[in-house]
Design a protein around this motif. Sequence first.
Motif, short mmCIF file in Angstrom:
data_model
loop_
_atom_site.label_atom_id
_atom_site.label_comp_id
_atom_site.label_asym_id
_atom_site.label_seq_id
_atom_site.Cartn_x
_atom_site.Cartn_y
_atom_site.Cartn_z
N VAL A 93 14.18 -30.84 22.92
CA VAL A 93 14.33 -31.66 21.87
C VAL A 93 12.69 -31.67 21.13
CG1 VAL A 93 16.11 -33.08 22.58
CG2 VAL A 93 13.52 -33.45 23.21
N PRO A 94 12.78 -31.77 19.76
CA PRO A 94 11.42 -32.17 19.07
C PRO A 94 10.60 -33.26 19.84
CG PRO A 94 13.20 -32.35 17.63
CD PRO A 94 13.63 -32.44 18.96
N LEU A 95 9.22 -32.94 19.65
CA LEU A 95 8.13 -33.85 19.81
C LEU A 95 7.23 -34.13 18.51
CD1 LEU A 95 6.55 -32.78 23.38
CD2 LEU A 95 8.86 -34.12 22.93
N ILE A 96 6.99 -35.24 18.34
CA ILE A 96 6.00 -35.45 17.13
C ILE A 96 4.75 -36.66 17.50
CG2 ILE A 96 5.98 -36.54 14.77
CD1 ILE A 96 8.71 -36.25 14.45
N THR A 97 3.77 -36.06 17.05
CA THR A 97 2.46 -36.92 17.21
C THR A 97 2.01 -37.10 15.75
OG1 THR A 97 2.04 -35.86 19.54
CG2 THR A 97 0.17 -37.17 18.25
#
Length: 262
Positions: free
Chosen positions: A254-258
């Motif tokens: 799954v994607p990660l976003i910072t």
Amino acid sequence: MKIATWNINSVRLRIDQVERFLTEQAPDVLCLQEIKVAEHLFPHEMFERLGYTHRAICGQKGYHGVATVSKVPFVECSRYDWQDNGEARHVGVELQGEGKGLIVENVYIPAGGDVADREVNPKFGQKLDFLARMTEWAAKIDRPTLIVGDFNIAPLESDVYDHKALLKVVSHTPIEVETLGKFRDAHGWVDLGRQFIPAPERNYSWWSYRSYWRQKDQGRRLDHMWASPDLAAKARAHHIIEETRKWEKPSDHVPLITEFAL
């Protein structure tokens, strides 16, 4: 600025899911791993249509490959062969305009095969050597840098669903954790995933296709976003977009976003 990372497990097969993610989450920069496509066949049209007009593609036919797409202008600054065999596993860019000077490194570390012994499994040795080459590089970094991607290692006990059961399973073995720790210490990287979701809180990014993930929740934290200390101080939020694992025929990651205040 929102920067995202996602092992998409074939960008052409899941192009509709990438479009949905970009439309719903609207990151400024997206780093993809395991795109599984040669550079000349990369599906540029959708990214262009959504405003991701800046792209750096390091691909090959059918395997591996990374791509960084962005609404923010950048210049490609590096392609390191940390695998030492020509595989497409890294691309680095330097942002221009907003965020000028920030280096974003996109990496796909090898999985390492099934046996945690370099003598009987050369792939495992290649993984450790890949990390050793990254460590030599990291010791020389002198600019604000963000390295993201599929590291294929869950370093903490709470990064896997069952620490004791996975101690001999590639991705969570002591030698891998130790080797990744040397890479961390070479630059003083800050693990943003654990900065915002401290251990031992649940924090997974990958579930095997072999188990019913929503019921058993047999996850591992294989995907990471690590920042130079001065850049980490500018991070304001971190998100795991777990809902993509529920989509039809999803990636196993799954994607990660910072989010950063630059």
